[in-house]
Write a protein that holds these residues in place. Structure first.
Motif, PDB file in Angstrom:
ATOM      1  N   ARG A 165       0.262   5.058  11.151  1.00  0.00           N
ATOM      2  CA  ARG A 165      -0.795   5.358  10.339  1.00  0.00           C
ATOM      3  C   ARG A 165      -1.148   4.103   9.440  1.00  0.00           C
ATOM      4  NH1 ARG A 165      -0.212  10.290   7.074  1.00  0.00           N
ATOM      5  NH2 ARG A 165      -2.593   9.618   6.556  1.00  0.00           N
ATOM      6  N   THR A 166      -0.340   3.244   9.402  1.00  0.00           N
ATOM      7  CA  THR A 166      -0.428   1.914   8.443  1.00  0.00           C
ATOM      8  C   THR A 166      -0.271   0.579   9.089  1.00  0.00           C
ATOM      9  OG1 THR A 166      -0.148   3.277   6.634  1.00  0.00           O
ATOM     10  CG2 THR A 166      -0.255   0.875   6.244  1.00  0.00           C
ATOM     11  N   ALA A 167      -0.943  -0.233   8.886  1.00  0.00           N
ATOM     12  CA  ALA A 167      -0.641  -1.697   9.441  1.00  0.00           C
ATOM     13  C   ALA A 167      -0.684  -2.618   8.213  1.00  0.00           C
ATOM     14  CB  ALA A 167      -1.422  -2.141  10.324  1.00  0.00           C
ATOM     15  N   PHE A 168       0.419  -3.342   7.949  1.00  0.00           N
ATOM     16  CA  PHE A 168       0.374  -4.304   6.923  1.00  0.00           C
ATOM     17  C   PHE A 168       0.077  -6.013   7.745  1.00  0.00           C
ATOM     18  CE2 PHE A 168       2.462  -0.854   5.028  1.00  0.00           C
ATOM     19  CZ  PHE A 168       2.304  -1.007   3.723  1.00  0.00           C
ATOM     20  N   LEU A 169      -0.776  -6.603   7.319  1.00  0.00           N
ATOM     21  CA  LEU A 169      -1.356  -7.949   7.918  1.00  0.00           C
ATOM     22  C   LEU A 169      -0.913  -9.250   7.085  1.00  0.00           C
ATOM     23  CD1 LEU A 169      -3.303  -5.329   8.516  1.00  0.00           C
ATOM     24  CD2 LEU A 169      -4.346  -7.259   9.879  1.00  0.00           C
ATOM     25  N   ASP A 170      -0.244  -9.886   7.356  1.00  0.00           N
ATOM     26  CA  ASP A 170       0.259 -11.125   6.673  1.00  0.00           C
ATOM     27  C   ASP A 170      -0.861 -12.084   6.649  1.00  0.00           C
ATOM     28  OD1 ASP A 170       1.437 -13.264   5.347  1.00  0.00           O
ATOM     29  OD2 ASP A 170       3.046 -13.674   6.883  1.00  0.00           O
ATOM     30  N   LEU A 171      -1.483 -12.470   5.320  1.00  0.00           N
ATOM     31  CA  LEU A 171      -2.800 -13.158   5.318  1.00  0.00           C
ATOM     32  C   LEU A 171      -2.329 -14.558   4.765  1.00  0.00           C
ATOM     33  CD1 LEU A 171      -4.983 -10.401   3.925  1.00  0.00           C
ATOM     34  CD2 LEU A 171      -4.853 -11.199   6.158  1.00  0.00           C
ATOM     35  N   GLY A 172      -0.991 -14.894   4.610  1.00  0.00           N
ATOM     36  CA  GLY A 172      -0.880 -16.013   3.984  1.00  0.00           C
ATOM     37  C   GLY A 172       0.134 -15.827   2.754  1.00  0.00           C
ATOM     38  N   PRO A 173       0.176 -16.950   1.959  1.00  0.00           N
ATOM     39  CA  PRO A 173       0.975 -16.819   0.617  1.00  0.00           C
ATOM     40  C   PRO A 173       0.536 -15.705  -0.332  1.00  0.00           C
ATOM     41  CG  PRO A 173       0.502 -19.135   0.917  1.00  0.00           C
ATOM     42  CD  PRO A 173      -0.332 -18.190   2.003  1.00  0.00           C
ATOM     43  N   ALA A 174       1.344 -14.669  -0.483  1.00  0.00           N
ATOM     44  CA  ALA A 174       1.325 -13.706  -1.466  1.00  0.00           C
ATOM     45  C   ALA A 174      -0.024 -13.034  -1.261  1.00  0.00           C
ATOM     46  CB  ALA A 174       1.352 -14.193  -3.016  1.00  0.00           C
ATOM     47  N   ARG A 175      -0.393 -12.555  -0.028  1.00  0.00           N
ATOM     48  CA  ARG A 175      -1.564 -11.796   0.273  1.00  0.00           C
ATOM     49  C   ARG A 175      -1.213 -11.260   1.617  1.00  0.00           C
ATOM     50  NH1 ARG A 175      -6.212 -14.383   1.926  1.00  0.00           N
ATOM     51  NH2 ARG A 175      -7.525 -12.896   1.090  1.00  0.00           N
ATOM     52  N   ILE A 176      -1.337  -9.784   1.552  1.00  0.00           N
ATOM     53  CA  ILE A 176      -1.156  -8.767   2.463  1.00  0.00           C
ATOM     54  C   ILE A 176      -2.369  -7.839   2.663  1.00  0.00           C
ATOM     55  CG2 ILE A 176      -0.122  -6.337   3.169  1.00  0.00           C
ATOM     56  CD1 ILE A 176       1.775  -8.871   3.560  1.00  0.00           C
ATOM     57  N   GLY A 177      -2.853  -7.949   4.119  1.00  0.00           N
ATOM     58  CA  GLY A 177      -4.126  -7.088   4.273  1.00  0.00           C
ATOM     59  C   GLY A 177      -3.223  -5.323   4.831  1.00  0.00           C
ATOM     60  N   ILE A 178      -3.991  -4.613   4.400  1.00  0.00           N
ATOM     61  CA  ILE A 178      -3.664  -3.077   4.877  1.00  0.00           C
ATOM     62  C   ILE A 178      -4.713  -2.429   5.384  1.00  0.00           C
ATOM     63  CG2 ILE A 178      -2.920  -0.968   3.732  1.00  0.00           C
ATOM     64  CD1 ILE A 178      -1.574  -2.583   1.204  1.00  0.00           C
ATOM     65  N   VAL A 179      -4.388  -1.906   6.567  1.00  0.00           N
ATOM     66  CA  VAL A 179      -5.158  -0.731   7.421  1.00  0.00           C
ATOM     67  C   VAL A 179      -4.282   0.444   7.250  1.00  0.00           C
ATOM     68  CG1 VAL A 179      -6.194  -0.200   9.427  1.00  0.00           C
ATOM     69  CG2 VAL A 179      -6.053  -2.595   9.013  1.00  0.00           C
ATOM     70  N   HIS A 180      -4.963   1.605   6.680  1.00  0.00           N
ATOM     71  CA  HIS A 180      -4.283   2.808   6.570  1.00  0.00           C
ATOM     72  C   HIS A 180      -5.358   3.853   6.930  1.00  0.00           C
ATOM     73  CE1 HIS A 180      -1.626   5.822   4.657  1.00  0.00           C
ATOM     74  NE2 HIS A 180      -2.818   6.092   3.959  1.00  0.00           N
ATOM     75  N   SER A 181      -4.751   4.861   7.522  1.00  0.00           N
ATOM     76  CA  SER A 181      -5.407   6.053   7.981  1.00  0.00           C
ATOM     77  C   SER A 181      -5.708   6.917   6.808  1.00  0.00           C
ATOM     78  CB  SER A 181      -4.843   6.777   9.122  1.00  0.00           C
ATOM     79  OG  SER A 181      -3.726   7.418   8.746  1.00  0.00           O
ATOM     80  N   VAL A 182      -6.981   7.600   6.608  1.00  0.00           N
ATOM     81  CA  VAL A 182      -7.218   8.596   5.849  1.00  0.00           C
ATOM     82  C   VAL A 182      -8.081   9.687   6.513  1.00  0.00           C
ATOM     83  CG1 VAL A 182      -8.337   8.994   3.647  1.00  0.00           C
ATOM     84  CG2 VAL A 182      -7.149   7.084   3.790  1.00  0.00           C
ATOM     85  N   GLY A 183      -7.368  10.801   6.905  1.00  0.00           N
ATOM     86  CA  GLY A 183      -7.981  11.639   7.689  1.00  0.00           C
ATOM     87  C   GLY A 183      -8.433  11.119   9.119  1.00  0.00           C
ATOM     88  N   ASP A 184      -9.604  10.765   9.616  1.00  0.00           N
ATOM     89  CA  ASP A 184      -9.790  10.499  10.863  1.00  0.00           C
ATOM     90  C   ASP A 184     -10.562   9.043  10.971  1.00  0.00           C
ATOM     91  OD1 ASP A 184     -12.378  11.419  10.042  1.00  0.00           O
ATOM     92  OD2 ASP A 184     -12.989  12.111  11.897  1.00  0.00           O
ATOM     93  N   CYS A 185     -10.441   8.423   9.419  1.00  0.00           N
ATOM     94  CA  CYS A 185     -11.082   6.938   9.354  1.00  0.00           C
ATOM     95  C   CYS A 185      -9.932   6.215   8.827  1.00  0.00           C
ATOM     96  CB  CYS A 185     -11.969   7.002   8.306  1.00  0.00           C
ATOM     97  SG  CYS A 185     -13.423   8.211   8.799  1.00  0.00           S
ATOM     98  N   PHE A 186     -10.432   5.017   8.834  1.00  0.00           N
ATOM     99  CA  PHE A 186      -9.309   3.996   8.411  1.00  0.00           C
ATOM    100  C   PHE A 186      -9.758   3.175   6.920  1.00  0.00           C
ATOM    101  CE2 PHE A 186      -8.129   4.111  12.713  1.00  0.00           C
ATOM    102  CZ  PHE A 186      -6.841   4.281  12.690  1.00  0.00           C
ATOM    103  N   LEU A 187      -8.985   3.001   6.074  1.00  0.00           N
ATOM    104  CA  LEU A 187      -9.397   2.125   4.828  1.00  0.00           C
ATOM    105  C   LEU A 187      -8.810   0.853   5.133  1.00  0.00           C
ATOM    106  CD1 LEU A 187      -7.090   1.734   2.620  1.00  0.00           C
ATOM    107  CD2 LEU A 187      -7.378   4.054   2.157  1.00  0.00           C
ATOM    108  N   THR A 188      -9.323  -0.169   4.267  1.00  0.00           N
ATOM    109  CA  THR A 188      -8.675  -1.566   4.307  1.00  0.00           C
ATOM    110  C   THR A 188      -8.843  -2.102   3.124  1.00  0.00           C
ATOM    111  OG1 THR A 188     -10.773  -2.629   4.960  1.00  0.00           O
ATOM    112  CG2 THR A 188      -9.499  -2.127   6.738  1.00  0.00           C
ATOM    113  N   ARG A 189      -7.770  -2.907   2.880  1.00  0.00           N
ATOM    114  CA  ARG A 189      -7.700  -3.429   1.434  1.00  0.00           C
ATOM    115  C   ARG A 189      -6.754  -4.834   1.561  1.00  0.00           C
ATOM    116  NH1 ARG A 189     -10.158   0.075   0.160  1.00  0.00           N
ATOM    117  NH2 ARG A 189      -9.845   1.618  -1.579  1.00  0.00           N
TER     118      ARG A 189
END
Length: 144
Positions: free
Chosen positions: A61-85
């Motif tokens: 339900r969630t993916a953590f993406l390494d974007l470089g020094p001290a930065r993480i991208g997040i893809v997380h499911s909310v219901g039938d959609c995804f949010l990104t941060r």
């Protein structure tokens, strides 16, 4: 129309509406099919970001993406959609890694405050925690 008949009609109408939403997929929980879907969904919102590593949670339900020094991208499911941060150590209010390979993450973002994320591999949980460190006191210490 009498009050009991009106109440019955309202109750039946609400029940039918809830059933219609459920049977048309409204109560479905989205999951990530794999790393490629996580990358694609993240790229929809952040096309210029370069991703080094993708770590999926055990429930997909969630993916953590390494974007470089001290930065993480997040893809997380909310219901039938995804949010990104995109999250940095500055956004983290508390972070705790347990022995089972899960992290409890509390964010300063009022629109999504984080949660508990279990990984199949304990090394993934430690890598995500390290990328978001240094961080403020853990959730366990906060509760004490």
């Amino acid at each position: 129309m009498s009050l009991p008949v009106l109440v019955a009609l309202v109750v039946v109408g609400i029940a039918l509406s809830v059933l219609a939403v459920h049977f048309t997929g409204g109560s479905k929980i989205a999951t990530l099919a794999g790393v490629d879907q996580a990358l694609s969904r993240f790229a929809d919102d952040f096309p210029d970001e370069k991703v080094a590593t993708v770590r999926l949670t055990a429930d997909a339900r969630t993916a953590f993406l390494d974007l470089g020094p001290a930065r993480i991208g997040i893809v997380h499911s909310v219901g039938d959609c995804f949010l990104t941060r995109i999250v940095t150590p500055h956004d983290v209010l508390a972070l705790d890694v347990d022995e089972a390979g899960a992290i409890a993450l509390k964010l300063a973002d009022f629109t999504w405050q984080g949660g508990r994320f279990a990984f199949a591999d304990k090394a993934d949980a430690k890598a995500v925690a390290a990328a978001l460190g240094p961080h403020k006191p853990s959730l366990a210490k906060e509760a004490a």
